[in-house]
Design a protein around this motif. Structure first.
Motif, short mmCIF file in Angstrom:
data_model
loop_
_atom_site.label_atom_id
_atom_site.label_comp_id
_atom_site.label_asym_id
_atom_site.label_seq_id
_atom_site.Cartn_x
_atom_site.Cartn_y
_atom_site.Cartn_z
N ALA A 1 9.85 10.92 7.90
CA ALA A 1 8.56 11.49 8.27
C ALA A 1 7.40 10.63 7.77
CB ALA A 1 8.44 12.91 7.71
N TRP B 1 -0.53 15.77 8.70
CA TRP B 1 -0.52 17.16 8.26
C TRP B 1 0.89 17.62 7.92
CZ3 TRP B 1 -4.45 19.65 6.48
CH2 TRP B 1 -5.74 19.33 6.91
N TYR B 2 1.87 17.19 8.72
CA TYR B 2 3.27 17.53 8.45
C TYR B 2 3.70 17.00 7.09
CZ TYR B 2 8.29 18.06 9.25
OH TYR B 2 9.61 18.43 9.15
N ASN B 3 3.38 15.73 6.83
CA ASN B 3 3.73 15.13 5.54
C ASN B 3 3.00 15.80 4.38
OD1 ASN B 3 5.58 12.62 5.57
ND2 ASN B 3 4.34 12.40 7.41
N VAL C 1 10.02 22.29 4.69
CA VAL C 1 10.16 21.55 5.95
C VAL C 1 11.01 20.30 5.72
CG1 VAL C 1 8.00 22.40 6.93
CG2 VAL C 1 7.98 20.31 5.60
#
Length: 165
Positions: free
Chosen positions: A76, A124-126, A141
Motif C-alpha cells: 500500500a 488516506w488509506y495509508n 485494514v
C-alpha cells in the motif's frame, strides 16, 4: 522528526514545500512568475510550460527516490508513491507537449489528474492503516507486506514453523 521518523518528516516537509511553491506559481497577481515568462517569450506560454515541466521532472525524480525507500515496507505504501510518481510524470509531460493552441496536453493532464486522485485515495488509506490498530479500532485494514520485508519474512517463518508443528 522528534519521534525519530526521518522519512515521514522529510516527505511531509518536502511535499508541503511543493504545494507552497505551486501556490506561489499560480496565484494570480502574486509573484508574477507565469506573466514574466510569457512576457520574455513574446506572449507565448511555451517558456513557462518548459520551465514548469522541468520543475515537475525534478519532483518526479525526488518522488522516485522516495518510492525506492518504500520497497521494504508495504504494498500500500509503495503503491502510493508509485502512483504519485507516474501522476507527476504525466503532468510534466503535458507541459512539455502542448497542443497547437498552446495549451497543456489535455489527455496527459487528465491521465495525470486521475492518477493524482488515486494517489490521494491511497494516501488516506495509508494514513488510516497507520493509525487504526487493535487498540482503537474494531478492524485493521490490510496493507500487505512485501515478502522481502522484515514483517513479510517473519510472517513466512511463522507460517513455516506452524506448518512443521
Amino acid at each position: 522528526m522528534a519521534a525519530g521518523n526521518t522519512f515521514g518528516a522529510t516527505v511531509l516537509s518536502s511535499y508541503g514545500g511543493f504545494w507552497i511553491s505551486i501556490a506561489i506559481t499560480f496565484i494570480p497577481g502574486g509573484f508574477g512568475i507565469i506573466g514574466a515568462l510569457e512576457e520574455a517569450d513574446s506572449g507565448s506560454p511555451i517558456m513557462f510550460y518548459n520551465a514548469f515541466g522541468l520543475y515537475l521532472m525534478a519532483w518526479f525524480i525526488f518522488t522516485f527516490m522516495i518510492m525506492l525507500c518504500t520497497v521494504k515496507s508495504t504494498v500500500a505504501f509503495f503503491s502510493l508513491f508509485f502512483v504519485v510518481d507516474i501522476a507527476i510524470l504525466l503532468i510534466a509531460l503535458s507541459y512539455f507537449f502542448p497542443t497547437a493552441q498552446e495549451l497543456p496536453n489535455e489527455g496527459l493532464m487528465k491521465a495525470g489528474g486521475l492518477l493524482a486522485f488515486l494517489g490521494a485515495f491511497l494516501a488516506w488509506y495509508n494514513a488510516f492503516a497507520g493509525i487504526a490498530d487493535n487498540s482503537n479500532s474494531f478492524f485493521v485494514v490490510p496493507v500487505v507486506h512485501f515478502p522481502w520485508s522484515e514483517k513479510g519474512r517473519s510472517a513466512r517463518l511463522r507460517k513455516t514453523a506452524s506448518g512443521a508443528a
